[in-house]
Design a protein around this motif. Structure first.
Motif, PDB file in Angstrom:
ATOM      1  N   GLY A   1      47.725  56.905 -17.447  1.00  0.00           N
ATOM      2  CA  GLY A   1      47.007  58.240 -17.338  1.00  0.00           C
ATOM      3  C   GLY A   1      45.537  58.456 -16.592  1.00  0.00           C
ATOM      4  O   GLY A   1      44.825  59.157 -15.743  1.00  0.00           O
ATOM      5  N   TRP A   2      44.724  57.481 -17.806  1.00  0.00           N
ATOM      6  CA  TRP A   2      43.193  57.370 -17.471  1.00  0.00           C
ATOM      7  C   TRP A   2      43.168  57.001 -15.878  1.00  0.00           C
ATOM      8  O   TRP A   2      42.283  57.524 -15.049  1.00  0.00           O
ATOM      9  CB  TRP A   2      42.482  56.333 -18.442  1.00  0.00           C
ATOM     10  CG  TRP A   2      41.219  56.107 -18.265  1.00  0.00           C
ATOM     11  CD1 TRP A   2      40.818  54.942 -17.573  1.00  0.00           C
ATOM     12  CD2 TRP A   2      40.342  56.914 -18.659  1.00  0.00           C
ATOM     13  NE1 TRP A   2      39.228  55.150 -17.777  1.00  0.00           N
ATOM     14  CE2 TRP A   2      38.985  56.055 -18.516  1.00  0.00           C
ATOM     15  CE3 TRP A   2      39.919  57.926 -19.217  1.00  0.00           C
ATOM     16  CZ2 TRP A   2      37.829  56.504 -18.754  1.00  0.00           C
ATOM     17  CZ3 TRP A   2      38.696  58.516 -19.460  1.00  0.00           C
ATOM     18  CH2 TRP A   2      37.601  57.859 -19.350  1.00  0.00           C
ATOM     19  N   VAL A   3      43.759  55.955 -15.492  1.00  0.00           N
ATOM     20  CA  VAL A   3      43.698  55.218 -14.190  1.00  0.00           C
ATOM     21  C   VAL A   3      44.110  56.302 -12.997  1.00  0.00           C
ATOM     22  O   VAL A   3      43.430  56.687 -12.207  1.00  0.00           O
ATOM     23  CB  VAL A   3      44.414  53.875 -13.853  1.00  0.00           C
ATOM     24  CG1 VAL A   3      44.451  53.415 -12.780  1.00  0.00           C
ATOM     25  CG2 VAL A   3      43.887  52.882 -14.970  1.00  0.00           C
ATOM     26  N   ALA A   4      45.168  56.869 -13.400  1.00  0.00           N
ATOM     27  CA  ALA A   4      45.654  57.981 -12.336  1.00  0.00           C
ATOM     28  C   ALA A   4      44.512  59.008 -12.315  1.00  0.00           C
ATOM     29  O   ALA A   4      44.376  59.618 -11.025  1.00  0.00           O
ATOM     30  CB  ALA A   4      47.102  58.544 -12.699  1.00  0.00           C
ATOM     31  N   LEU A   5      44.002  59.600 -13.333  1.00  0.00           N
ATOM     32  CA  LEU A   5      43.351  60.554 -13.494  1.00  0.00           C
ATOM     33  C   LEU A   5      42.048  60.224 -12.444  1.00  0.00           C
ATOM     34  O   LEU A   5      41.348  61.006 -11.461  1.00  0.00           O
ATOM     35  CB  LEU A   5      42.620  60.885 -14.976  1.00  0.00           C
ATOM     36  CG  LEU A   5      41.307  61.897 -14.862  1.00  0.00           C
ATOM     37  CD1 LEU A   5      41.812  63.338 -14.403  1.00  0.00           C
ATOM     38  CD2 LEU A   5      40.835  61.948 -16.270  1.00  0.00           C
ATOM     39  N   TRP A   6      41.466  58.940 -12.764  1.00  0.00           N
ATOM     40  CA  TRP A   6      40.154  58.727 -11.973  1.00  0.00           C
ATOM     41  C   TRP A   6      40.568  58.394 -10.428  1.00  0.00           C
ATOM     42  O   TRP A   6      39.494  58.598  -9.471  1.00  0.00           O
ATOM     43  CB  TRP A   6      39.507  57.488 -12.620  1.00  0.00           C
ATOM     44  CG  TRP A   6      38.741  57.810 -13.745  1.00  0.00           C
ATOM     45  CD1 TRP A   6      38.985  57.850 -15.021  1.00  0.00           C
ATOM     46  CD2 TRP A   6      37.496  58.821 -13.952  1.00  0.00           C
ATOM     47  NE1 TRP A   6      38.047  58.425 -15.915  1.00  0.00           N
ATOM     48  CE2 TRP A   6      37.042  58.958 -15.024  1.00  0.00           C
ATOM     49  CE3 TRP A   6      36.670  59.052 -12.793  1.00  0.00           C
ATOM     50  CZ2 TRP A   6      35.878  59.718 -15.481  1.00  0.00           C
ATOM     51  CZ3 TRP A   6      35.833  59.785 -13.219  1.00  0.00           C
ATOM     52  CH2 TRP A   6      35.251  60.177 -14.347  1.00  0.00           C
ATOM     53  N   ILE A   7      41.794  57.931 -10.240  1.00  0.00           N
ATOM     54  CA  ILE A   7      42.069  57.736  -8.902  1.00  0.00           C
ATOM     55  C   ILE A   7      42.039  59.150  -8.109  1.00  0.00           C
ATOM     56  O   ILE A   7      41.550  59.447  -6.974  1.00  0.00           O
ATOM     57  CB  ILE A   7      43.397  57.020  -8.834  1.00  0.00           C
ATOM     58  CG1 ILE A   7      43.411  55.593  -8.840  1.00  0.00           C
ATOM     59  CG2 ILE A   7      44.015  57.153  -7.218  1.00  0.00           C
ATOM     60  CD1 ILE A   7      44.453  54.787  -8.946  1.00  0.00           C
TER      61      ILE A   7
END
Length: 196
Positions: A23-29
């Motif tokens: 989720g952290w990676v998806a949020l920053w993308i």
């Protein structure tokens, strides 16, 4: 390597941590693409300059073409109007330069907004997961060797855990007390969430 614990509580914690990492990676993308799109909106003045420069160039080109048909002064007049064409091309070049700067800024800002948080995640979360996977995997291979698991428990369990034994577990291990060895082995496995 063993990525997840067998015990439900630890497995759930690991799964939640992994989902939070994704989720952290998806949020920053998402943040990076949103910021990229916002920054690209700043290219509107550059687009306006390109359009205005193209219009001015076309008007002066048409005027120069028509001026060539004027007797006696047509070529001189067409040459003078050619300078207007150059002004239009200058405006177009300035607009393209501005568009290029905005696009480069949008791209590199988006890259930074993805790379830095993902790098932070790789530095903090990934080593913990890899350490667990290696430890749990090597410990799971020792399931059928309770003496080794007991020895490992003696060196890795906290003093509080070792203090829960009625007698000194190290002495009992040295003397070959199978009950204590089994307890130590099961506690070592339990500490990593691995089933006995």
């Amino acid at each position: 390597m063993k990525w997840y614990a067998d015990r439900p509580v630890r497995f759930t914690r690991q799964l939640i941590a992994d989902l939070l990492a994704v989720g952290w990676v998806a949020l920053w993308i998402w943040v990076a693409t949103t910021v990229h799109d916002w920054v690209l909106e700043l290219r509107a003045p550059g687009d306006g300059l390109v359009n205005a420069g193209g219009s001015i160039r076309d008007v002066f080109n048409n005027a120069a073409d028509k001026a060539r048909g004027v007797p006696l002064v047509g070529d001189d007049l067409a040459g003078a109007l050619g300078n207007g064409t150059k002004a239009g091309e200058t405006l177009t070049s300035a607009g393209n330069a501005q568009i290029s700067v905005v696009q480069d800024s949008a791209f590199w800002l988006a890259v930074a907004l993805i790379v830095l948080p993902v790098l932070f995640l790789l530095i903090t979360w990934l080593p913990l997961r890899l350490r667990y996977a290696r430890k749990a995997g090597s410990t799971a291979k020792l399931r059928d060797k309770p003496d080794l698991l007991a020895l490992r428990a003696l060196t890795s369990l906290s003093p509080r855990e070792l203090g829960k034994f009625e007698n000194d577990p190290a002495v009992a291990w040295r003397m070959g007390d199978t009950d204590v060895i089994e307890q130590l082995a099961s506690r070592q496995l339990a500490a990593l969430g691995v089933r006995a």
